[in-house]
Design a protein around this motif. Structure first.
Motif, mmCIF file in Angstrom:
data_model
loop_
_atom_site.group_PDB
_atom_site.id
_atom_site.type_symbol
_atom_site.label_atom_id
_atom_site.label_comp_id
_atom_site.label_asym_id
_atom_site.label_seq_id
_atom_site.Cartn_x
_atom_site.Cartn_y
_atom_site.Cartn_z
ATOM 1 N N LEU A 124 1.214 -7.508 5.457
ATOM 2 C CA LEU A 124 2.307 -6.539 5.465
ATOM 3 C C LEU A 124 3.221 -6.797 6.653
ATOM 4 O O LEU A 124 4.426 -6.676 6.571
ATOM 5 N N GLU A 160 -2.741 -5.407 3.764
ATOM 6 C CA GLU A 160 -2.901 -4.290 2.828
ATOM 7 C C GLU A 160 -3.651 -4.792 1.605
ATOM 8 O O GLU A 160 -3.400 -5.899 1.124
ATOM 9 N N ARG A 206 -4.809 -0.178 4.536
ATOM 10 C CA ARG A 206 -4.182 -1.127 5.460
ATOM 11 C C ARG A 206 -5.050 -1.289 6.711
ATOM 12 O O ARG A 206 -5.567 -0.306 7.245
#
Ligand code: EPU
Length: 350
Positions: A85, A95, A194
């Motif tokens: 990400l 993620e 995440r």
């Protein structure tokens, strides 16, 4: 049986869950829907029949003891995808979809050059289940690498993002394991997680088994790939592979006791394995307590205690959830009888 397509999603009826829980316990789900996105969840919630029915969220089924058929609507999480990400100076943020395999995520991050999850290699289950019980092993837990997660509220259908504080991580614990006021058990479905992998990378080698590897190999500065290989080897030597022997990892949490209780037990059992906690209390090795009561390798019915790690209960073939619980209760009673300590199960019992 072919799923029936209703309102844009496929409903499966009378589904055997045996292949969907790592213990291999028999149970039938009356209704199951596979969800691949937030929108899929919302479609189920908007359905006149299924929308208001109680839900059971199913990931990899690796922390689950099924003791009966499931009347709730089973939402099987199959949200996919893994991506970088953000590449910040202080961390890589990755993620992953909740339905991805946790171990595959660990292997993928290492392959991409984003180190930091290697101590958590080979933990069974999905990415979405990892925050639920704040998975941990070999000196690291999910909370140490957590950035945030997305979840869908199973009442309103709204998507929300939760940070670490909102997840209320504890030892094998989070807000997702608690019902009642403020808890989110059964009330939300995690869709994406995440993780923050700090730069520069630093090895975590404090756990005894890893210190031993450093000593054996003479590698005092192992890279992340080496630690990954070590962790895989340690786990394979000690823990049963659910693909061959049904199990849900550690069956009980390691109990925490006061310094006084710890001293009292050591007075009687000098070999007690214990670790000092920052708050002055002590964490005891539940595996040692169970082992000391003579349970290693024993069985009740078709449920047994693994012969290389007494904290792991196993399905010796065809066990029911009730048999597993009978064994678990017998272990709890003998540990309580000898040490005065109540062991608390780690998996979710349904
Ligand atoms: N021990 C015994 N007999 C046994 C098992 C363990 O004497 O039958 C002793 C060991 O010799 C060692 C101590 O107990 O001195 C701790 O054992 P181990 O290092 O195997 O770890 P654990 O405390 O039993 C915890 C986690 C595991 C995790 C390992 C490694 C819990 C409940 N379990 O096990 O997590 O992989 O540490 O970090 O915290 C899981 O949660 O499902 C799980 C497998």
């Amino acid at each position: 049986m072919h799923p029936v397509v209703e309102n844009g999603f496929a409903v499966e009826r009378q589904v055997s869950l045996r292949a969907y829980n790592t213990f291999g316990l028999p149970a039938i789900a009356q209704t199951m829907v596979r969800v691949r996105s937030d929108a899929d969840v919302r479609r189920v919630l908007a359905d006149p029949q299924l929308g208001r029915a109680p839900k059971l969220v199913l990931g990899g089924g690796s922390n689950l003891v099924l003791t009966r058929d499931v009347a709730q609507v089973v939402l099987k999480v199959e949200v996919r995808g893994m991506r970088l990400l953000e590449a910040r100076d202080d961390a890589f943020v990755v993620e992953a979809g909740a339905g991805e395999s946790w171990h595959e995520l660990v292997a993928w991050t290492l392959g991409q050059g984003y180190a930091g999850l290697e101590n958590l290699a080979l933990i069974p289950g999905t990415v979405g289940a990892a925050p639920v019980q704040n998975i941990g092993a070999y000196g690291l837990e999910l909370a140490d690498r957590f950035e945030s997660l997305d979840a869908v509220d199973l009442v309103t259908g709204r998507s929300v993002t939760l940070d670490a504080a909102a997840c209320r991580f504890g030892y094998r614990d989070s807000v997702f394991k608690h019902g009642g006021f403020g808890g989110l058990a059964g009330k939300s479905l995690i869709t994406r997680v995440r993780l923050r992998l700090p730069r520069p990378w630093r090895p975590v080698l404090g756990y005894l088994d890893l210190e031993r590897k450093v000593h054996e190999t003479g590698l005092t500065a192992p890279d992340a790939r080496t630690i990954f290989d070590w962790v895989c080897a340690i786990r394979r030597a000690k823990l049963p592979d659910p693909a061959t022997i049904g199990n849900a990892g550690s069956f009980f949490k390691n109990p925490v006791v006061t310094a006084e209780q710890c001293r009292d037990i050591i007075g009687r059992d000098p070999h007690l394995v214990h670790y000092a906690l920052p708050d002055g209390r002590y964490k005891l090795a539940a595996g040692w307590l169970i082992d000391a009561c003579g349970w290693k390798g024993k069985s009740i019915g078709r449920a047994g205690v693994y012969d290389k790690q007494a904290l792991v209960l196993v399905n010796r073939g065809g066990a029911s959830g009730a048999e597993v619980l009978t064994l678990a209760r017998a272990i709890q009673e003998s540990v309580y009888g000898r040490f005065g300590i109540r062991l608390e199960p780690e998996p979710v019992v349904v």
